[in-house]
Design a protein around this motif. Structure first.
Motif, PDB file in Angstrom:
ATOM      1  N   SER A 132       0.852  -1.182   0.000  1.00 32.42           N
ATOM      2  CA  SER A 132       0.000   0.000   0.000  1.00 32.42           C
ATOM      3  C   SER A 132       0.888   1.232   0.000  1.00 32.42           C
ATOM      4  O   SER A 132       1.857   1.310   0.769  1.00 32.42           O
ATOM      5  N   LEU A 133       0.571   2.176  -0.863  1.00 28.92           N
ATOM      6  CA  LEU A 133       1.346   3.407  -0.998  1.00 28.92           C
ATOM      7  C   LEU A 133       0.433   4.605  -0.790  1.00 28.92           C
ATOM      8  O   LEU A 133      -0.674   4.661  -1.332  1.00 28.92           O
ATOM      9  N   ALA A 134       0.886   5.563  -0.002  1.00 27.57           N
ATOM     10  CA  ALA A 134       0.202   6.854   0.123  1.00 27.57           C
ATOM     11  C   ALA A 134       1.267   7.941   0.125  1.00 27.57           C
ATOM     12  O   ALA A 134       2.351   7.756   0.678  1.00 27.57           O
ATOM     13  N   TYR A 135       0.963   9.064  -0.518  1.00 26.41           N
ATOM     14  CA  TYR A 135       1.907  10.182  -0.474  1.00 26.41           C
ATOM     15  C   TYR A 135       1.146  11.500  -0.575  1.00 26.41           C
ATOM     16  O   TYR A 135       0.094  11.601  -1.198  1.00 26.41           O
ATOM     17  N   TRP A 136       1.691  12.490   0.124  1.00 26.34           N
ATOM     18  CA  TRP A 136       1.144  13.843   0.117  1.00 26.34           C
ATOM     19  C   TRP A 136       2.020  14.681  -0.796  1.00 26.34           C
ATOM     20  O   TRP A 136       3.224  14.824  -0.576  1.00 26.34           O
ATOM     21  N   TYR A 137       1.408  15.227  -1.835  1.00 27.41           N
ATOM     22  CA  TYR A 137       2.145  16.028  -2.808  1.00 27.41           C
ATOM     23  C   TYR A 137       1.177  17.019  -3.423  1.00 27.41           C
ATOM     24  O   TYR A 137       0.045  16.662  -3.794  1.00 27.41           O
ATOM     25  N   GLY A 138       1.616  18.256  -3.538  1.00 23.79           N
ATOM     26  CA  GLY A 138       0.779  19.263  -4.173  1.00 23.79           C
ATOM     27  C   GLY A 138      -0.518  19.515  -3.429  1.00 23.79           C
ATOM     28  O   GLY A 138      -1.568  19.670  -4.054  1.00 23.79           O
ATOM     29  N   SER A 139      -0.452  19.524  -2.098  1.00 21.81           N
ATOM     30  CA  SER A 139      -1.621  19.782  -1.248  1.00 21.81           C
ATOM     31  C   SER A 139      -2.722  18.741  -1.430  1.00 21.81           C
ATOM     32  O   SER A 139      -3.912  19.022  -1.252  1.00 21.81           O
ATOM     33  N   GLU A 140      -2.322  17.513  -1.750  1.00 20.76           N
ATOM     34  CA  GLU A 140      -3.316  16.472  -1.987  1.00 20.76           C
ATOM     35  C   GLU A 140      -2.752  15.113  -1.581  1.00 20.76           C
ATOM     36  O   GLU A 140      -1.557  14.840  -1.758  1.00 20.76           O
ATOM     37  N   LEU A 141      -3.626  14.266  -1.039  1.00 23.27           N
ATOM     38  CA  LEU A 141      -3.257  12.895  -0.694  1.00 23.27           C
ATOM     39  C   LEU A 141      -3.519  11.994  -1.892  1.00 23.27           C
ATOM     40  O   LEU A 141      -4.582  12.048  -2.502  1.00 23.27           O
ATOM     41  N   HIS A 142      -2.547  11.146  -2.176  1.00 15.10           N
ATOM     42  CA  HIS A 142      -2.665  10.179  -3.263  1.00 15.10           C
ATOM     43  C   HIS A 142      -2.480   8.777  -2.664  1.00 15.10           C
ATOM     44  O   HIS A 142      -1.553   8.558  -1.876  1.00 15.10           O
ATOM     45  N   ASP A 197      -2.862   7.092   7.090  1.00 19.27           N
ATOM     46  CA  ASP A 197      -2.684   7.546   8.473  1.00 19.27           C
ATOM     47  C   ASP A 197      -1.213   7.808   8.773  1.00 19.27           C
ATOM     48  O   ASP A 197      -0.872   8.754   9.498  1.00 19.27           O
ATOM     49  N   VAL A 198      -0.333   6.977   8.230  1.00 19.38           N
ATOM     50  CA  VAL A 198       1.102   7.185   8.434  1.00 19.38           C
ATOM     51  C   VAL A 198       1.535   8.494   7.781  1.00 19.38           C
ATOM     52  O   VAL A 198       2.331   9.260   8.341  1.00 19.38           O
ATOM     53  N   VAL A 199       0.991   8.782   6.605  1.00 16.83           N
ATOM     54  CA  VAL A 199       1.293  10.059   5.944  1.00 16.83           C
ATOM     55  C   VAL A 199       0.766  11.230   6.763  1.00 16.83           C
ATOM     56  O   VAL A 199       1.446  12.257   6.922  1.00 16.83           O
ATOM     57  N   ALA A 200      -0.432  11.102   7.309  1.00 13.58           N
ATOM     58  CA  ALA A 200      -0.998  12.183   8.131  1.00 13.58           C
ATOM     59  C   ALA A 200      -0.119  12.454   9.344  1.00 13.58           C
ATOM     60  O   ALA A 200       0.089  13.617   9.730  1.00 13.58           O
ATOM     61  N   LEU A 238       9.961  15.011   3.517  1.00 13.49           N
ATOM     62  CA  LEU A 238      10.844  16.008   2.917  1.00 13.49           C
ATOM     63  C   LEU A 238      10.342  17.391   3.332  1.00 13.49           C
ATOM     64  O   LEU A 238       9.358  17.901   2.779  1.00 13.49           O
ATOM     65  N   PRO A 239      10.981  18.007   4.328  1.00 13.41           N
ATOM     66  CA  PRO A 239      10.462  19.272   4.866  1.00 13.41           C
ATOM     67  C   PRO A 239      10.381  20.398   3.849  1.00 13.41           C
ATOM     68  O   PRO A 239       9.418  21.182   3.863  1.00 13.41           O
ATOM     69  N   GLU A 240      11.358  20.513   2.943  1.00 15.38           N
ATOM     70  CA  GLU A 240      11.392  21.667   2.038  1.00 15.38           C
ATOM     71  C   GLU A 240      10.198  21.692   1.075  1.00 15.38           C
ATOM     72  O   GLU A 240       9.451  22.681   1.046  1.00 15.38           O
ATOM     73  N   PRO A 241       9.944  20.608   0.317  1.00 18.35           N
ATOM     74  CA  PRO A 241       8.759  20.659  -0.550  1.00 18.35           C
ATOM     75  C   PRO A 241       7.477  20.256   0.166  1.00 18.35           C
ATOM     76  O   PRO A 241       6.383  20.405  -0.390  1.00 18.35           O
ATOM     77  N   GLY A 242       7.598  19.714   1.391  1.00 14.84           N
ATOM     78  CA  GLY A 242       6.406  19.308   2.133  1.00 14.84           C
ATOM     79  C   GLY A 242       5.812  17.990   1.674  1.00 14.84           C
ATOM     80  O   GLY A 242       4.638  17.707   1.929  1.00 14.84           O
ATOM     81  N   THR A 243       6.608  17.167   1.023  1.00 18.01           N
ATOM     82  CA  THR A 243       6.145  15.874   0.525  1.00 18.01           C
ATOM     83  C   THR A 243       6.359  14.793   1.578  1.00 18.01           C
ATOM     84  O   THR A 243       7.405  14.762   2.242  1.00 18.01           O
ATOM     85  N   VAL A 244       5.376  13.937   1.741  1.00 21.93           N
ATOM     86  CA  VAL A 244       5.448  12.824   2.694  1.00 21.93           C
ATOM     87  C   VAL A 244       5.048  11.552   1.960  1.00 21.93           C
ATOM     88  O   VAL A 244       4.041  11.534   1.236  1.00 21.93           O
ATOM     89  N   VAL A 245       5.829  10.486   2.136  1.00 19.95           N
ATOM     90  CA  VAL A 245       5.580   9.217   1.449  1.00 19.95           C
ATOM     91  C   VAL A 245       5.598   8.081   2.460  1.00 19.95           C
ATOM     92  O   VAL A 245       6.507   8.005   3.297  1.00 19.95           O
TER      93      VAL A 245
END
Length: 441
Positions: A25-35, A233-236, A302-309
């Protein structure tokens, strides 16, 4: 491709098939949206499909949650990171009386306590299991003097979880809900099997794709690795560490470097409070991985772009799978060149191997290093309580530099790094799998 979820659903399935992963299972936050996307099965015996809301064991990623619980108490003024553990837990003692008095909360959360701490001891399902576990730490010896080095220590985080219990008056599982899960609205994050069973839950699998005989870890090691969660939930949780006030007033405090790692080839160059710290292609990366019995998890922030995987996996060549996935994903999203795993150099490096041969030993593991066909052979031997839980591994080592070697066991696709540390005024160490193992003879 950027955040094209159809593309990543296809790539997740292709990589899983290539790495013999039953389900992921993969989840990532990118561009102000959860995928979110998922592939494969939760259990090869039943064929139940993985869904985006399926729960996997996140293993040692749990440690960042426990560190966050501790930092919430620090921000409330209940403790400081330099408060001695013995001031809070009357039952805390280890084999060395000086260490008992000297070990602080900071030492626990940065793996610098020196406690010889892979004690996977089942102290029962009762609400007193953490207290009983801490009492059982009385016989643990020191791998090194307090604060002298870094060695991954599961026991230290169980002790930290017991500190949370003592200060909140709640069992660790309930404190976790009240401190983190409920404030973040995490509906698919649980610790006890009776709660996890209400959802679709992954089973672990061995290297042949068979379901493992034991589903999970004992409750007594909860703060070190018992959380089950869906990837979203881990991404959140990871996002909360980028947002002051979401949980902590200053979440950046956890990602400030506390110690340089003597072995910097296993995912990070430094350790913060709970987090492993690294830099990829000029970008700060804070992360943690986790392994349980046949399951694997990884969280990158990744704090700079705000991406979480977050990626959750239930078997197969999981480390290869997660590395290939994050390399593709971050390369596509941000153009980041993720460092490749260490491999043997060309041409080979000529090193005097004789000083490194010998037997290295710590709780749960004896490591034999012998001369073999002009090089070194490393063989791990599980001991004590880890007999039957961990398997023996044999690595023929190839020198990368004067103290760094790589090797891989039969069937492994990636090379493991091994670093030898020789101290003229103290013990010699073998750094492998995040642990410092002193030379015994």
């Amino acid at each position: 491709m950027k955040a094209d979820i159809e593309h990543w659903t296809s790539r997740l399935a292709a990589l899983a098939a290539d790495c013999e992963v039953p389900g992921a299972s993969l989840a990532y936050w990118y561009g102000s949206e959860l995928h979110e996307c998922a592939t494969g099965v939760l259990n090869t015996a039943t064929g139940a499909p993985v869904r985006a809301d399926s729960l996997f064991q996140i293993g040692s990623v749990t440690k960042v949650w426990t560190a966050t619980q501790m930092m919430l108490l620090v921000e409330q003024g209940r403790i400081t990171l330099d408060t001695p553990v013995a001031e809070i837990l009357p039952e805390f003692t280890v084999g060395d009386l000086h260490a008992t008095a000297a070990i602080t909360l900071r030492h626990l959360l940065t793996h610098t306590s020196g406690i010889d701490g892979d004690l996977f001891l089942d102290t029962g399902r009762g609400d007193d299991c953490l207290r009983r576990y801490v009492e059982a730490c009385a016989d643990l010896e020191q791998t090194f003097p307090v604060g002298d080095s870094h060695s991954y220590c599961n026991s230290g985080f169980v002790i930290a979880g017991r500190v949370v219990e003592q200060l909140t008056g709640k069992v660790w599982d309930q404190a976790l809900r009240e401190q983190i899960c409920d404030p973040l609205g995490l509906t698919h994050t649980w610790t006890l099997p009776e709660d996890v069973l209400r959802f679709g839950a992954a089973a672990g699998h061995d290297e042949h794709g068979a379901v493992v005989a034991q589903w999970g870890l004992p409750r007594s090691v909860g703060p070190a690795g018992l959380i089950c969660a869906r990837a979203a939930d881990v991404v959140a949780f990871g996002r909360a560490h980028l947002t002051p006030g979401a949980l902590l007033a200053d979440p950046a405090a956890l990602r400030r470097a506390q110690v340089d790692l003597p072995h910097s080839y296993g995912g990070g160059r430094q350790w913060g409070i709970g987090w492993c710290l690294d830099e990829w292609d000029g970008h700060q990366v804070v992360s943690h991985t986790g392994d349980t019995i046949g399951q694997h998890a990884a969280l990158w922030v990744l704090p700079e772009p705000g991406t979480v995987v977050a990626v959750l996996i239930n078997g197969g060549r999981s480390v290869e799978f997660q590395h290939r996935l994050v390399t593709e994903l971050l390369g596509d999203l941000h153009g980041i060149d993720v460092p490749a795993p260490l491999t043997p150099p060309e041409p080979p490096v000529d090193v005097d191997i004789e000083p490194f041969t010998g037997v290295y030993e710590r709780a749960g593991s004896r490591i034999h290093v012998t001369a073999h066909e002009g090089g070194l052979r490393l063989r791990t031997e599980p001991t004590g309580i880890l007999v039957g839980l961990a398997r023996s591994r044999t690595l023929d080592l190839v020198a990368v530099d004067a103290t760094t070697f790589v090797g891989r066991d039969a069937g492994d696709s990636l090379w493991d790094a091994v670093v030898f540390e020789r101290r003229p005024d103290g013990p010699s160490y073998l750094h492998y799998s995040g642990r410092a193992t002193p030379k015994a003879r």
